[in-house]
Design an enzyme around this catalytic site. Sequence first.
Site, PDB file in Angstrom:
ATOM      1  N   ARG A 124       0.781  -1.721  -0.365  1.00 12.74           N
ATOM      2  CA  ARG A 124      -0.048   0.769  -0.124  1.00 12.74           C
ATOM      3  C   ARG A 124       0.845   1.733  -0.052  1.00 12.74           C
ATOM      4  O   ARG A 124       0.182   2.091   0.256  1.00 12.74           O
ATOM      5  CB  ARG A 124      -0.654   0.253   1.131  1.00 12.74           C
ATOM      6  CG  ARG A 124      -1.899  -1.044   1.238  1.00 12.74           C
ATOM      7  CD  ARG A 124      -2.395  -1.296   0.310  1.00 12.74           C
ATOM      8  NE  ARG A 124      -4.134  -2.075   0.463  1.00 12.74           N
ATOM      9  CZ  ARG A 124      -4.603  -3.111  -0.805  1.00 12.74           C
ATOM     10  NH1 ARG A 124      -3.991  -2.526  -1.727  1.00 12.74           N
ATOM     11  NH2 ARG A 124      -5.398  -3.537  -0.289  1.00 12.74           N
TER      12      ARG A 124
ATOM     13  N   ASN B 291      -0.498  -0.908  -8.047  1.00 15.34           N
ATOM     14  CA  ASN B 291      -1.518  -0.890  -7.914  1.00 15.34           C
ATOM     15  C   ASN B 291      -1.858   0.238  -5.925  1.00 15.34           C
ATOM     16  O   ASN B 291      -3.219   0.386  -5.033  1.00 15.34           O
ATOM     17  CB  ASN B 291      -3.182  -1.279  -7.217  1.00 15.34           C
ATOM     18  CG  ASN B 291      -2.900  -2.360  -6.539  1.00 15.34           C
ATOM     19  OD1 ASN B 291      -2.317  -3.063  -5.978  1.00 15.34           O
ATOM     20  ND2 ASN B 291      -4.181  -2.991  -5.982  1.00 15.34           N
TER      21      ASN B 291
ATOM     22  N   HIS C 289      -3.117 -15.315  -8.890  1.00 16.57           N
ATOM     23  CA  HIS C 289      -4.535 -16.003  -8.057  1.00 16.57           C
ATOM     24  C   HIS C 289      -6.154 -17.045  -8.535  1.00 16.57           C
ATOM     25  O   HIS C 289      -7.089 -16.291  -9.067  1.00 16.57           O
ATOM     26  CB  HIS C 289      -5.008 -15.243  -7.413  1.00 16.57           C
ATOM     27  CG  HIS C 289      -5.570 -13.666  -7.683  1.00 16.57           C
ATOM     28  ND1 HIS C 289      -6.162 -13.239  -9.288  1.00 16.57           N
ATOM     29  CD2 HIS C 289      -5.156 -12.310  -7.070  1.00 16.57           C
ATOM     30  CE1 HIS C 289      -5.890 -11.891  -9.494  1.00 16.57           C
ATOM     31  NE2 HIS C 289      -6.134 -11.666  -8.592  1.00 16.57           N
TER      32      HIS C 289
ATOM     33  N   ASP D 189      -1.759 -12.984  -2.122  1.00 16.65           N
ATOM     34  CA  ASP D 189      -2.377 -12.020  -1.973  1.00 16.65           C
ATOM     35  C   ASP D 189      -2.678 -11.001  -0.772  1.00 16.65           C
ATOM     36  O   ASP D 189      -3.828 -10.379  -0.912  1.00 16.65           O
ATOM     37  CB  ASP D 189      -3.583 -11.896  -2.873  1.00 16.65           C
ATOM     38  CG  ASP D 189      -4.434 -10.495  -3.761  1.00 16.65           C
ATOM     39  OD1 ASP D 189      -4.138 -10.019  -3.932  1.00 16.65           O
ATOM     40  OD2 ASP D 189      -5.799 -10.678  -4.087  1.00 16.65           O
TER      41      ASP D 189
ATOM     42  N   HIS E 229      -6.935  -4.088   4.440  1.00 17.97           N
ATOM     43  CA  HIS E 229      -7.366  -2.304   4.125  1.00 17.97           C
ATOM     44  C   HIS E 229      -8.014  -2.229   5.894  1.00 17.97           C
ATOM     45  O   HIS E 229      -8.129  -3.105   6.947  1.00 17.97           O
ATOM     46  CB  HIS E 229      -9.089  -2.942   4.246  1.00 17.97           C
ATOM     47  CG  HIS E 229      -8.708  -2.776   2.045  1.00 17.97           C
ATOM     48  ND1 HIS E 229      -8.371  -2.468   1.162  1.00 17.97           N
ATOM     49  CD2 HIS E 229      -9.040  -4.399   1.594  1.00 17.97           C
ATOM     50  CE1 HIS E 229      -8.334  -2.382   0.031  1.00 17.97           C
ATOM     51  NE2 HIS E 229      -8.632  -4.224   0.082  1.00 17.97           N
TER      52      HIS E 229
ATOM     53  N   GLY F 103     -10.651  -8.104  -0.946  1.00 21.32           N
ATOM     54  CA  GLY F 103      -9.438  -8.488   0.113  1.00 21.32           C
ATOM     55  C   GLY F 103      -9.004  -9.041   1.885  1.00 21.32           C
ATOM     56  O   GLY F 103      -9.762  -8.834   2.322  1.00 21.32           O
TER      57      GLY F 103
HETATM   58 ZN   LIG Z   1      -5.707  -9.508  -8.180  1.00 18.10          ZN
END
Ligand SMILES: [Zn+2]
Length: 396
Positions: free
Chosen positions: A60, A90, A211, A279, A283, A294
Site C-alpha cells: 500500500r 496498484n 490467484h 495476495d 484494508h 481482500g
Molecule cells: Zn489481483
Amino acid sequence: MLIQNAVNAAGQPIDVLCRTGKIAALGAGLAPLLLPGEETLDAAGRTVLPAFIDLHCHWRTPGYEYKEDLETGSRAAAAGGYTFVNLMPNTNPVMSDAAAAHALMEKVETIGLCGANQTVSITENFDGHTLDHLKTLPESVKYITEDGHGVQNAAVMAKAFAICHEKHITIMSHAEDSDISPWDYRLAEDIETVRNLYLSEYYQTRLHLCHVSTRGAIEAVAAAKYRGAPVTCEVTPHHLWFTKDTLDYRVNPPVREADDVAALVEGIRAGIVDAIATDHAPHSEEDKLKGAAGMVGLETAFGVCYTKLCRQEGLPLAALSALMSTNPAEILGLLGKGTLAPGADADLVLVDLAHPWRVDKNALHSKSHNCPYDGTTLYGKVRATIKGGKITYRAE
Ligand SMILES: [Zn+2]
C-alpha cells in the site's frame, strides 16, 4: 550462527551453519564447526525450511499507508516466515516507472527485514491503453502487472505481450473481464485466463497467472502447459481454505465452490500450480465496510496451507515448501534463494508443526486486521525467520 536440533522437511535431524549471510554447512551434529563468538539458535526439534517468498503482495505504499506501510509490511512478512515479497503496483500514484520502483525497493532494503521486488503497471497509470512506458523500461524491470484489474482491451494486451517478448518481461495477470464480472465472476476469470494464455503462447511471452481460483482456469492452464506455453500460475491460501458456503467476505477473485477448491488441490498434486502467493491485501475497517476487496495473508499463509494441504490432503511438506519458496524464487529469478543448500542465502524459517494455534487478528503485525481466519485453529506456526543469517522474527 548455528541452528541446532532442527529437522528438515523429511523429518531428519539437521543443523544449519550460517556465515556471511550464506549457508556454510548443513547436516547433523555441526557443533564442532562452531567458531568462538558465533551464536547458536536451538530449534528444539522444529522444522527448518527455506524462508517463504511471496509472489503477490500489497504494502500500500505510496498512497495508502494508513492500510499498510513498508515497516509494518516488512514486520508482517517476517512474522509469516517470508524474506522476499513481490509488490503489486496498484498504489497512488500507480507504479508505472522504474525510478519509483527502485526507490521503493531501496527503502524496503533499508528496513532490512524482507527483500522486495516492485512490479510496474502494464498500462500507464492503469489507463487501460497506454503502453509507451513499457518501451523505455530499463532491463532491471522484469515483471509487470495490472493487478486489481484485467487489461480489458485484447488489442492492448496483445501489444503488451509483443513488447514483453522483445524485452524479456514476464506479465503477471489478474484475469478478470470487468464487463462480465458484475454478472458472472466465474466466466469473467475463465474467459480472460484463456485469452491471456493464448497470447502467451502466440507471442511466446512469459505469463504468470495470479490467484487462479476456478476449475475452468486451472484446466486451461494445464492445457496451455501441456502445449508448452511459457506459463506459470499461483493460487492463494484463501482460495484453498474457504468456499462461498463457508465465508461471506469480499475478495477478488471471490471464494468459489468446493469443486473449484478440489480442482486447485488436484492442480497442486499434478504440478500445474507453481506457487502459493498470499495476495496480502490490507484494508482499514472503514474501507472493508465500504466494500474493499481482500484480506491480509502473510501471517497465516503457512499455517493455512500446512493445515489444509499437508494435514488434510496428505501433501508432503517438501511439496508445500517448493510452492512457497523454491518455485517462487525461480519465477522471480532469485538466484541462491528458496533452497536449503550450501552456498545458498541463509534465508530460513523455523516452523512448529506439532502444536495447534489459534489465529488472533489483534496479534497480527500488519497494520490492518481484515483477517477472516480470526479464531481459526491451525497447525504450522512460524517460530523464527532468518534473513541473510540474521533473525528477523522470533515468536514469543
Ligand atoms: Zn489481483
